[in-house]
Design a protein around this motif. Structure first.
Motif, PDB file in Angstrom:
ATOM      1  N   LEU A  24       0.264  -1.465   0.077  1.00 43.45           N
ATOM      2  CA  LEU A  24       0.201  -0.014   0.537  1.00 43.45           C
ATOM      3  C   LEU A  24       0.787   1.503  -0.100  1.00 43.45           C
ATOM      4  O   LEU A  24       0.990   2.707  -0.485  1.00 43.45           O
ATOM      5  CB  LEU A  24      -1.039   0.022   1.348  1.00 43.45           C
ATOM      6  CG  LEU A  24      -1.649  -0.857   1.346  1.00 43.45           C
ATOM      7  CD1 LEU A  24      -2.836  -1.058   2.513  1.00 43.45           C
ATOM      8  CD2 LEU A  24      -3.124  -0.617   0.168  1.00 43.45           C
ATOM      9  N   PHE A 542      -6.859   7.611   3.112  1.00 40.29           N
ATOM     10  CA  PHE A 542      -5.758   6.656   2.583  1.00 40.29           C
ATOM     11  C   PHE A 542      -4.148   7.650   2.246  1.00 40.29           C
ATOM     12  O   PHE A 542      -3.241   6.714   2.297  1.00 40.29           O
ATOM     13  CB  PHE A 542      -6.289   6.216   1.120  1.00 40.29           C
ATOM     14  CG  PHE A 542      -5.039   4.723   0.683  1.00 40.29           C
ATOM     15  CD1 PHE A 542      -4.646   3.493   0.861  1.00 40.29           C
ATOM     16  CD2 PHE A 542      -4.908   5.837  -0.188  1.00 40.29           C
ATOM     17  CE1 PHE A 542      -3.936   2.715   0.353  1.00 40.29           C
ATOM     18  CE2 PHE A 542      -4.070   4.407  -1.068  1.00 40.29           C
ATOM     19  CZ  PHE A 542      -3.429   3.622  -0.816  1.00 40.29           C
ATOM     20  N   ARG A 546      -1.135   7.257   3.613  1.00 40.11           N
ATOM     21  CA  ARG A 546       0.318   6.923   2.765  1.00 40.11           C
ATOM     22  C   ARG A 546       1.584   7.175   2.958  1.00 40.11           C
ATOM     23  O   ARG A 546       2.525   7.509   2.939  1.00 40.11           O
ATOM     24  CB  ARG A 546      -0.614   5.803   1.679  1.00 40.11           C
ATOM     25  CG  ARG A 546       0.845   5.428   0.405  1.00 40.11           C
ATOM     26  CD  ARG A 546       0.306   4.916  -0.531  1.00 40.11           C
ATOM     27  NE  ARG A 546      -0.083   5.580  -1.718  1.00 40.11           N
ATOM     28  CZ  ARG A 546       0.302   6.220  -3.037  1.00 40.11           C
ATOM     29  NH1 ARG A 546      -0.017   4.734  -3.142  1.00 40.11           N
ATOM     30  NH2 ARG A 546      -0.206   7.030  -3.931  1.00 40.11           N
TER      31      ARG A 546
END
Length: 603
Positions: A24, A542, A546
């Motif tokens: 990810l 997200f 990240r």
């Protein structure tokens, strides 16, 4: 072999989770995809290098930023014009005949304009998709000069076409506003989906930028548009959002000049087709010939709907009323329909119908009324006063009444008398005629003139207006309503009847399009907004997670036999990038050794 211990299972799970987290955190460069996108967008097929901006940089320079902004403006304007012209389809026939009157020859300008508008919108949309995909891949934008020229051409076309149509055909903007009453719930849904999809590239670049000003502008503009879309339904009104059981009967259909999609307008065949299609009434236009025979003709001259150029080449501009009935009977009133195909429907007619259409002649008012009497249909018509020098210029109304009362078998109550001239005299001569007004007059004046029906253009459609007239027993007829969405709107608004070019199409509708209850609409609205908000929230979280994880990654340059790792600088620390790896095994080994890699280029 001994069974795995709990410690071994825990390590396996921990290793699997670290592997998922590592995947990810990587920035994947889909090299074949990027190559294709950059080639189509920037025409850089031979020198397609990676153009990923450095962390903290903008996605493009000022010149490319201006080009992208122009692309967005072109997308919006071409979309607006395409939607505007698409919804104007109800009046394409009027537009084409308007151009015929000015240019002197027939051409389907409306469809050509629609095709051009669709082509420009498709082109601009493809460029927009390419740009968004490149931004989603974290690439810099570089638009080729040929595309920039194409954007300018599309932009110029949309602006000029909109300006010209607004000047010559401004009433179509009212059609556009009416269309929102039935399409707005679905346009809202599409808009929310579009803005939700844009959350990915916006969040990606938002968290990579160092400039607080740019970040503020991006998130501020995005949230403004998003909130506006979420709240648009608060100001939405649609008569097609109704409680169950409150929908009235379908409006009665009145054939506009008969059934002009199936036969030449204002001919006996056209009215026969309208009767076959189930029309409750027939609409036409009446002119009085030089020798006193009322006949059916919409235009001032005979050029458009007869072969006047062949029979009387020196009288093509002579008013139709200046011809005798014997001269009119010699004209062909159907061949033009086959050659011009005004509605694009001739191909759907059978051979017998085409032969019959090609042999139609000018129809007299008497023949028209006889057909209506036999079929027990209502009739409504515009009555044109003859020009100066005509023998019946001052008695055209009396002559028309003579035909209705003495030369046909139609009952007076079947006639919706529309002409406003000498209305008092008409009422005295034949009080059974249904007095009809073509103007929105005060209620007191309508009642004093014994008006029982209003004949209005569909652009004035209003639920309140229709209800106000209905309360004093005045029904409303709207003209010309030929598209299903417009008929649906009239149905939901409570209109009693419509004049249409397409009775054969509207007769098949069993319920209005876009009809829904308030509960169904509220569910659609709230569910759309909630799902959109949750998706956007997840996307932003997200990308924040990240980018934060990437920022804490660190290491030093490491060389392998078949690949090279290199580091670049982020806001907080060095991040690793894999530029090339030749095998899956080596890639796995490399990632095992250094789990927090920034970018993986896929070959």
């Amino acid at each position: 072999m001994p069974p795995p211990t709990s410690t071994t299972v825990s390590r396996l799970k921990s290793g699997w989770l670290r592997g998922v987290r590592g995947r990810l955190l990587r920035r994947y460069e889909h090299q074949p995809l990027v190559f294709c996108l950059a080639g189509l967008y920037g025409c850089r097929w031979r020198r397609c290098q990676r153009s990923r901006p450095q962390p903290g940089d903008c996605c493009c320079n000022k010149s490319e930023g201006a080009s992208f902004a122009l692309l967005v403006v072109a997308f919006c304007l071409t979309l607006v014009f395409l939607y505007f012209w698409g919804e104007a389809q109800n009046d394409y026939n009027d537009f084409d005949w308007f151009n015929f009157g000015n240019l002197g020859f027939w051409f389907p300008w409306s469809m050509v304009l629609l095709v051009i508008a669709a082509a420009f919108f498709t082109y601009i949309t493809v460029l927009m998709l390419l740009a968004v995909c490149l931004l989603s891949e974290g690439q810099k934008l570089y638009l080729h000069w040929s595309h920039k020229m194409g954007i300018l051409v599309a932009l110029t076309f949309s602006i000029v076409a909109t300006a010209v149509l607004s000047d010559l055909w401004s009433k179509e903007w009212k059609t556009l506003l009416l269309s929102f009453q039935v399409t707005a719930p679905y346009l809202h849904l599409g808009g929310v989906l579009l803005v939700t999809a844009l959350a990915w590239p916006i969040a990606l670049h938002f968290f990579r930028m160092n400039s607080k000003v740019r970040r503020g502008l991006i998130i501020g503009g995005y949230l403004t548009v998003l909130c506006a879309l979420y709240l648009v339904p608060l100001g939405l009104y649609s008569p097609c959002i109704k409680e169950e059981g409150t929908l009235g009967p379908a409006p009665a259909l009145i054939g506009h000049r008969g059934a002009p999609m199936l036969a030449p307008e204002n001919t006996l065949m056209s009215f026969e087709k309208a009767v076959e299609a189930g029309s409750e009434g027939l609409e036409t236009d009446v002119t009085v010939s030089f020798d006193g025979v009322p006949f059916l003709m919409h235009d001032r001259t005979l050029r458009r709907t007869t072969n006047i150029r062949e029979i009387f080449p020196n009288r093509t501009d002579t008013p139709a009323a200046m011809f005798t009935w014997a001269e009119l009977e010699n004209l062909n009133a159907g061949a033009w329909f086959l050659s011009h195909d005004p509605f694009g429907t001739v191909g759907s007619l059978g051979t017998e119908d085409q032969l019959q259409a090609g042999n139609q002649s000018v129809c007299s008012l008497q023949t028209f009324l006889q057909l209506a009497a036999q079929a027990n249909k209502l009739v409504i018509f515009d009555l044109y006063r003859p020009p100066r020098g005509h023998p019946y210029r001052d008695t055209w109304i009396q002559r028309t009444l003579e035909v209705i009362r003495n030369e046909s078998s139609i009952h007076s109550y079947q006639v919706l008398w529309l002409p406003s001239d000498l209305r008092t005299l008409v009422q005295e001569m034949d009080p059974e005629l249904q007095q009809t007004s073509g103007s929105r007059l005060p209620l007191e004046e309508l009642q004093s003139n014994h008006i029982v029906k209003l004949n209005l253009h569909y652009s004035v459609m209003s639920t309140e207006l229709i209800s106000e007239y209905a309360a004093v027993n005045i029904t409303t007829n709207l003209y010309v309503v030929s598209q299903p969405w417009l008929y649906s709107l009239a149905w939901c608004a409570g209109v009693q009847s419509v004049t249409t070019n397409a009775p054969q199409r509207l007769r098949t509708m069993n319920t209005p399009l876009f009809l829904m209850t308030p509960d169904e609409y509220n569910l659609m609205w709230i569910l759309t907004d909630v799902v959109s908000f949750m998706l956007i929230l997840v996307i932003f979280i997200f990308h924040w997670w990240r980018e934060r994880g990437l920022a804490f990654s660190s290491g030093s340059k490491t060389s392998l036999d078949n690949g090279t790792y290199s580091k670049f600088r982020t806001e907080m620390s060095d991040v690793w990038s894999v530029s090339s790896v030749n095998s899956q095994g080596e890639l796995h080994s490399a990632l095992t050794a250094t789990p927090n890699l920034a970018t993986v280029t896929e070959h």
